[in-house]
Write a protein that holds these residues in place. Sequence first.
Motif: not given
Length: 278
Positions: A50-51, A53, A118-121, A227, A230-231
């Motif tokens: 889901r993310w 990093y 994915a959520l990009r960090l 973060i 958002r999640l």
Amino acid sequence: MAMIFHEPELRPRERFSLLEAAMQRYPDDFPSTESARIFLNQVVAPASVRWVYKGNGKTGTSSTKRFLFELEFGVPLSTQVNLPYDINPDAAAHRLASANVFRELSNIPAGLTVLDSALRLTTVRNPISRATSAFLYLCAAADQRHIWLSDDRLRMNALVGFDWERDIRTPQGMEKFLDYIQIMIENLGEDAINRHWRPQVTSVKPKVLRPHLVGKTEDMETFYRAIAERLDTRLPDSWVVPKANKNASGFDPKTLLSAEALSRIEVIYARDFEEFGY
């Protein structure tokens, strides 16, 4: 229940196919499979995918991995690890991928698809404080006569006349360190130099990563809370910002910054200042 990776790692041929696909998609950023490997090896994801990093040396990566572990599994990272080949006092945070708790995108069959969905960090830092932190990290390794970063210490000795008895933690030593970085960039390119002082634009590759959230080391709490929001994950009332691998020497890095050093930093990291708003 949160999961870890149980599937076998990619076989060499599968991994090569993934790197070739990355090259074809981003030819300007990945002129070789090796450059694609360097980047994808430093992007980690959990089994939930889901993310993702993207690590970026000397920008709070240990603390961020600790936070992401707790966010994903609901418990703090309490494992302790000492590695004889690493001076990082928080080695556990960087063993999560090798333990299959997280996994590098270079080891996930649909790695590029995960990157897209994915959520990009990522995290960044003021280039001035990051450069001094990198130099002090190098000096700490020298204090211990440690093999960690020893190749760079040897090259600095040869290329810029760095005296490892007299130049440690001095303004002239800082200037020589920056001269060394410039020489290595000119001869090998930015992708090839050590990740702890590689220009951040080169490490992060914003056009490839396309980060949704960029955390600044100067204000990690805001980043971590964003973060979690958002999640759609609630942080416990007792939650505090994790702080790992923190310099406790008491040495003031600002004493390293001569006008010449600041000028060199402005040149070497010009794109970082512009891209990340410093």
